[in-house]
Motif scaffolding. Structure first.
Motif, PDB file in Angstrom:
ATOM      1  N   TYR A 226     -20.907  36.102 -35.880  1.00 35.11           N
ATOM      2  CA  TYR A 226     -19.910  35.404 -35.072  1.00 35.11           C
ATOM      3  C   TYR A 226     -20.684  34.516 -34.095  1.00 35.11           C
ATOM      4  O   TYR A 226     -21.387  35.026 -33.224  1.00 35.11           O
ATOM      5  CB  TYR A 226     -19.081  36.376 -34.228  1.00 35.11           C
TER       6      TYR A 226
ATOM      7  N   TRP B  97     -15.703  31.366 -41.902  1.00 33.02           N
ATOM      8  CA  TRP B  97     -14.419  32.002 -41.577  1.00 33.02           C
ATOM      9  C   TRP B  97     -13.998  31.723 -40.143  1.00 33.02           C
ATOM     10  O   TRP B  97     -14.803  31.837 -39.216  1.00 33.02           O
ATOM     11  CB  TRP B  97     -14.529  33.519 -41.787  1.00 33.02           C
TER      12      TRP B  97
ATOM     13  N   PHE C   9     -19.215  43.396 -49.439  1.00 29.98           N
ATOM     14  CA  PHE C   9     -18.650  42.357 -48.602  1.00 29.98           C
ATOM     15  C   PHE C   9     -17.193  42.231 -49.048  1.00 29.98           C
ATOM     16  O   PHE C   9     -16.914  42.198 -50.245  1.00 29.98           O
ATOM     17  CB  PHE C   9     -19.372  41.019 -48.806  1.00 29.98           C
TER      18      PHE C   9
ATOM     19  N   GLN D 126     -12.945  47.864 -46.048  1.00 22.69           N
ATOM     20  CA  GLN D 126     -13.272  46.424 -46.016  1.00 22.69           C
ATOM     21  C   GLN D 126     -14.673  46.267 -45.425  1.00 22.69           C
ATOM     22  O   GLN D 126     -15.001  46.872 -44.407  1.00 22.69           O
ATOM     23  CB  GLN D 126     -12.218  45.703 -45.167  1.00 22.69           C
TER      24      GLN D 126
HETATM   25  C1  BG6 Z   1     -14.483  37.643 -43.195  1.00 25.32           C
HETATM   26  C2  BG6 Z   1     -13.518  37.577 -44.338  1.00 25.32           C
HETATM   27  O1  BG6 Z   1     -15.780  37.766 -43.705  1.00 25.32           O
HETATM   28  O2  BG6 Z   1     -14.179  38.767 -42.367  1.00 25.32           O
HETATM   29  C3  BG6 Z   1     -12.080  37.544 -43.804  1.00 25.32           C
HETATM   30  O3  BG6 Z   1     -13.817  36.439 -45.134  1.00 25.32           O
HETATM   31  C4  BG6 Z   1     -11.834  38.724 -42.863  1.00 25.32           C
HETATM   32  O4  BG6 Z   1     -11.181  37.561 -44.890  1.00 25.32           O
HETATM   33  C5  BG6 Z   1     -12.909  38.712 -41.785  1.00 25.32           C
HETATM   34  O5  BG6 Z   1     -10.547  38.635 -42.300  1.00 25.32           O
HETATM   35  C6  BG6 Z   1     -12.781  39.833 -40.749  1.00 25.32           C
HETATM   36  O6  BG6 Z   1     -12.796  41.074 -41.333  1.00 25.32           O
HETATM   37  P1  BG6 Z   1     -12.677  42.380 -40.442  1.00 25.32           P
HETATM   38  O7  BG6 Z   1     -12.607  43.529 -41.422  1.00 25.32           O
HETATM   39  O8  BG6 Z   1     -13.903  42.458 -39.588  1.00 25.32           O
HETATM   40  O9  BG6 Z   1     -11.428  42.238 -39.620  1.00 25.32           O
END
Ligand code: BG6
Length: 276
Positions: free
Chosen positions: A154, A227, A68, A77
């Motif tokens: 989401y 978030w 994560f 990421q």
């Molecule tokens: C969240 C993080 O889980 O995911 C944020 O806490 C991040 O910091 C967000 O910006 C979106 O991530 P991604 O890689 O899907 O753009």
């Protein structure tokens, strides 16, 4: 009741239609990108979402695994599962009530280059009156492995101004924007960029949006990420309209930071979420 479909570019997904419920699950990432009850979206999906191989979908429930976040610089990421093609193992129908889907990801030459473990990641999704997801990591290596993970959900909302998140009162959280540990004093209302990892979360979490209410029941997780990118960050993010932040909030049942998990050889760990 269910069928395997694909977009013109060959991107495959499973479409499920029950009496008052429908869902779409991409084989890439075992990613639920639509879940509707009585024709209402429970999950948010960006209108600008790409359904392209090797690109994450913006919305629905990306699976962050085996990492994560972006602390581990050797890994993309949120890990690599969300852009990996899962194998569809089985689909079981239960009359008009529910459909159970099993998807699997195993290590490959590619995955071992960035994460040198033998593994099996089994994802079980039950689409029905509630949406139930389990992800079970089996460590088939000879060494212990460390995972951090999340259901990066989401949620679709009427407007970010209207929502309230309940049951995190008194919990400590890491505010990742300020790199500070804080304590929650009340129910959460969001009015600016918010990126927090709550710890010690044991109870159900409620997302209240006027008369609509969604409840998150997690097992195997004691961390929860809240978030919302707000205006400025949203305008810079991939596959998002500049005002998209008003229409979703992410509540992510996780094993993150101090809630990370070590899995011994030949053992497994399961993270579970039910959206009620
Ligand atoms: C969240 C993080 O889980 O995911 C944020 O806490 C991040 O910091 C967000 O910006 C979106 O991530 P991604 O890689 O899907 O753009």
């Amino acid at each position: 009741m269910y069928s395997l479909k694909s977009f013109e570019n060959g991107f495959e997904y499973l479409e499920i239609n029950l009496k008052n419920i429908s869902a779409k699950i991409a084989l890439q990432g075992a990613h639920i990108f639509e879940y509707k009850r009585n024709k209402e979206d429970v999950l948010w999906l960006s209108e600008l979402s790409d359904f392209e191989l090797l690109k994450p979908i913006r919305g629905g429930i990306p699976l962050c695994w085996p990492r994560f976040g972006n602390q581990d610089k050797s890994m993309p990421q949120h890990g690599f599962a969300r852009v990996s093609l899962f194998e569809l193992i089985e689909v079981r129908e239960r009359e008009q009530e529910s459909v159970k889907v099993f998807l699997k990801l195993q290590d490959s030459t590619q995955s071992r280059k960035i994460w040198d473990y033998k593994f099996e990641l089994l994802v079980e999704i039950i689409v029905g009156e509630t949406l139930h997801i389990k992800m079970k990591t089996s460590n088939n290596s000879l060494q212990e492995c460390l995972i951090t993970q999340a259901f990066h959900s989401y949620f679709c909302i009427s407007d970010i101004k209207n929502i309230c998140i309940e049951n995190l009162q008194n919990k400590f959280y890491l505010d990742t924007l300020r790199d500070e540990i804080c304590q929650e004093s009340s129910a959460i209302h969001i009015s600016c960029e918010t990126d927090r990892v709550y710890q010690g979360v044991e109870k159900e979490i409620y997302l209240i949006d006027g008369v609509r209410e969604v409840c998150l029941k997690s097992k195997g997780s004691s961390s929860l990420v809240v978030w919302n990118p707000w205006r400025e960050k949203c305008s810079k993010m991939s596959a998002m309209h500049k005002d998209a932040y008003k229409k979703f909030v992410c509540l992510e049942s996780a094993n993150a930071f101090e809630d990370c998990k070590f899995i011994r050889p030949q053992e497994s760990y399961t993270l579970e979420l039910e959206i009620v």
